[in-house]
Design a protein around this motif. Structure first.
Motif, PDB file in Angstrom:
ATOM      1  N   VAL A  88       0.896  -1.163  -0.041  1.00  0.00           N
ATOM      2  CA  VAL A  88      -0.087   0.029   0.002  1.00  0.00           C
ATOM      3  C   VAL A  88       1.099   1.151   0.037  1.00  0.00           C
ATOM      4  N   ASP A  89       0.661   2.118  -1.042  1.00  0.00           N
ATOM      5  CA  ASP A  89       1.244   3.489  -1.127  1.00  0.00           C
ATOM      6  C   ASP A  89       0.454   4.199  -0.533  1.00  0.00           C
ATOM      7  N   VAL A  90       0.632   4.965   0.488  1.00  0.00           N
ATOM      8  CA  VAL A  90      -0.198   5.793   1.035  1.00  0.00           C
ATOM      9  C   VAL A  90       0.047   7.407   0.916  1.00  0.00           C
ATOM     10  N   ALA A  91      -0.972   8.037   0.361  1.00  0.00           N
ATOM     11  CA  ALA A  91      -0.854   9.716   0.254  1.00  0.00           C
ATOM     12  C   ALA A  91      -1.740  10.403   0.974  1.00  0.00           C
ATOM     13  N   LYS A  92      -1.982  11.609   0.866  1.00  0.00           N
ATOM     14  CA  LYS A  92      -3.242  11.985   1.523  1.00  0.00           C
ATOM     15  C   LYS A  92      -4.347  11.727   1.713  1.00  0.00           C
ATOM     16  N   ALA A  93      -5.077  11.606   0.481  1.00  0.00           N
ATOM     17  CA  ALA A  93      -6.406  10.960   0.569  1.00  0.00           C
ATOM     18  C   ALA A  93      -6.383   9.234   0.373  1.00  0.00           C
ATOM     19  N   PRO A  94      -6.019   8.932  -0.923  1.00  0.00           N
ATOM     20  CA  PRO A  94      -6.227   7.660  -1.210  1.00  0.00           C
ATOM     21  C   PRO A  94      -4.921   6.881  -0.938  1.00  0.00           C
ATOM     22  N   GLY A  95      -5.028   5.387  -0.914  1.00  0.00           N
ATOM     23  CA  GLY A  95      -3.951   4.603  -0.868  1.00  0.00           C
ATOM     24  C   GLY A  95      -3.916   3.854  -2.291  1.00  0.00           C
ATOM     25  N   MET A  96      -2.834   3.549  -2.840  1.00  0.00           N
ATOM     26  CA  MET A  96      -2.887   2.793  -3.924  1.00  0.00           C
ATOM     27  C   MET A  96      -2.261   1.342  -3.571  1.00  0.00           C
ATOM     28  N   VAL A  97      -3.189   0.154  -3.719  1.00  0.00           N
ATOM     29  CA  VAL A  97      -2.907  -1.014  -3.100  1.00  0.00           C
ATOM     30  C   VAL A  97      -2.447  -1.996  -4.485  1.00  0.00           C
ATOM     31  N   CYS A  98      -1.566  -2.713  -4.182  1.00  0.00           N
ATOM     32  CA  CYS A  98      -1.298  -3.647  -5.287  1.00  0.00           C
ATOM     33  C   CYS A  98      -0.854  -5.025  -4.601  1.00  0.00           C
ATOM     34  N   THR A  99      -1.718  -5.871  -5.376  1.00  0.00           N
ATOM     35  CA  THR A  99      -1.482  -7.401  -4.616  1.00  0.00           C
ATOM     36  C   THR A  99      -0.749  -8.319  -5.862  1.00  0.00           C
ATOM     37  N   ARG A 100      -0.126  -9.408  -5.192  1.00  0.00           N
ATOM     38  CA  ARG A 100       0.491 -10.155  -6.143  1.00  0.00           C
ATOM     39  C   ARG A 100       0.068 -11.764  -5.485  1.00  0.00           C
ATOM     40  N   VAL A 101      -0.446 -12.506  -6.167  1.00  0.00           N
ATOM     41  CA  VAL A 101      -0.742 -13.831  -5.575  1.00  0.00           C
ATOM     42  C   VAL A 101      -0.587 -14.857  -6.861  1.00  0.00           C
ATOM     43  N   PRO A 102      -0.444 -16.011  -6.735  1.00  0.00           N
ATOM     44  CA  PRO A 102      -0.337 -17.157  -7.668  1.00  0.00           C
ATOM     45  C   PRO A 102      -1.481 -16.982  -8.621  1.00  0.00           C
ATOM     46  N   HIS A 103      -1.377 -17.034  -9.806  1.00  0.00           N
ATOM     47  CA  HIS A 103      -2.363 -16.892 -10.796  1.00  0.00           C
ATOM     48  C   HIS A 103      -3.209 -18.150 -10.596  1.00  0.00           C
ATOM     49  N   PRO A 104      -4.633 -18.113 -10.581  1.00  0.00           N
ATOM     50  CA  PRO A 104      -5.558 -19.068 -10.295  1.00  0.00           C
ATOM     51  C   PRO A 104      -5.431 -20.090 -11.564  1.00  0.00           C
ATOM     52  N   VAL A 128      -7.503   2.993  -2.867  1.00  0.00           N
ATOM     53  CA  VAL A 128      -8.573   2.671  -2.011  1.00  0.00           C
ATOM     54  C   VAL A 128      -8.808   4.137  -0.863  1.00  0.00           C
ATOM     55  N   ASP A 129      -9.872   4.582  -0.758  1.00  0.00           N
ATOM     56  CA  ASP A 129      -9.808   5.825  -0.119  1.00  0.00           C
ATOM     57  C   ASP A 129      -9.278   5.574   1.361  1.00  0.00           C
ATOM     58  N   ALA A 130      -9.167   6.625   1.930  1.00  0.00           N
ATOM     59  CA  ALA A 130      -8.392   6.706   3.176  1.00  0.00           C
ATOM     60  C   ALA A 130      -9.443   6.874   4.382  1.00  0.00           C
ATOM     61  N   THR A 131     -10.715   6.153   4.156  1.00  0.00           N
ATOM     62  CA  THR A 131     -11.712   6.313   5.233  1.00  0.00           C
ATOM     63  C   THR A 131     -11.646   4.858   5.719  1.00  0.00           C
ATOM     64  N   THR A 132     -12.265   4.911   7.045  1.00  0.00           N
ATOM     65  CA  THR A 132     -12.425   3.855   7.932  1.00  0.00           C
ATOM     66  C   THR A 132     -13.129   2.825   7.287  1.00  0.00           C
ATOM     67  N   ASN A 133     -14.244   2.760   6.707  1.00  0.00           N
ATOM     68  CA  ASN A 133     -15.022   1.710   6.049  1.00  0.00           C
ATOM     69  C   ASN A 133     -14.319   1.236   4.826  1.00  0.00           C
ATOM     70  N   SER A 134     -13.481   2.093   3.937  1.00  0.00           N
ATOM     71  CA  SER A 134     -12.862   1.547   2.840  1.00  0.00           C
ATOM     72  C   SER A 134     -11.667   0.790   3.446  1.00  0.00           C
ATOM     73  N   ILE A 135     -11.083   1.134   4.197  1.00  0.00           N
ATOM     74  CA  ILE A 135      -9.839   0.411   4.743  1.00  0.00           C
ATOM     75  C   ILE A 135     -10.378  -0.860   5.208  1.00  0.00           C
ATOM     76  N   ILE A 136     -11.446  -1.084   6.073  1.00  0.00           N
ATOM     77  CA  ILE A 136     -11.830  -2.214   6.729  1.00  0.00           C
ATOM     78  C   ILE A 136     -12.421  -3.370   5.456  1.00  0.00           C
ATOM     79  N   GLU A 137     -13.005  -2.667   4.731  1.00  0.00           N
ATOM     80  CA  GLU A 137     -13.411  -3.517   3.454  1.00  0.00           C
ATOM     81  C   GLU A 137     -12.180  -4.018   2.627  1.00  0.00           C
ATOM     82  N   LEU A 138     -11.034  -3.094   2.804  1.00  0.00           N
ATOM     83  CA  LEU A 138      -9.743  -3.530   2.019  1.00  0.00           C
ATOM     84  C   LEU A 138      -9.205  -4.848   2.773  1.00  0.00           C
TER      85      LEU A 138
END
Length: 123
Positions: free
Chosen positions: A22-38, A51-61
């Motif tokens: 997660v690269d966090v800036a003032k408002a949003p965070g940019m999230v990158c995931t790497r997993v085995p390809h299904p 992802v917005d830097a709000t409690t609900n958005s981060i909990i959902e993330l």
């Protein structure tokens, strides 16, 4: 001939199969995931989302990352904007680590980012 001695890897030497950053800036965070390809063995799937830097958005993330089986989340931030991401993702049961953006960008072996390599990250 003697039996070979097995040496356990140190924590910092282990490869993690399912990761998020997660690269966090003032408002949003940019999230990158790497997993085995299904459906393609030996390949990895990379996804990037904002992802917005709000409690609900981060909990959902946190729920999404936990459902994906993410083993480690690395948060990169240059200011105090990391706090809600760190604490809420940790509360979701994820292993979270905070890194200094300056240190990550200067890590040995890390390629210098170009516009085609950024994977959605902001500089």
């Amino acid at each position: 001939m003697r039996e070979p001695q097995e040496i356990e890897d140190e924590e910092h030497e282990r490869l993690v199969e399912r990761v998020a950053a997660v690269d966090v800036a003032k408002a949003p965070g940019m999230v990158c995931t790497r997993v085995p390809h299904p459906s393609r063995p030996g390949r990895r799937r990379t996804r990037v989302q904002e992802v917005d830097a709000t409690t609900n958005s981060i909990i959902e993330l946190g729920g999404q990352l936990a459902a994906e089986g993410i083993e480690k989340v690395t948060i990169e931030s240059t200011s105090d904007y990391w706090r809600p991401f760190f604490y809420l993702l940790e509360a979701a049961g994820l292993a979270v680590q905070l890194v200094n953006a300056h240190d990550v960008k200067n890590a040995p072996g890390r390629p210098k980012p170009t516009s085609s390599m950024r994977c959605g990250w902001r500089s």
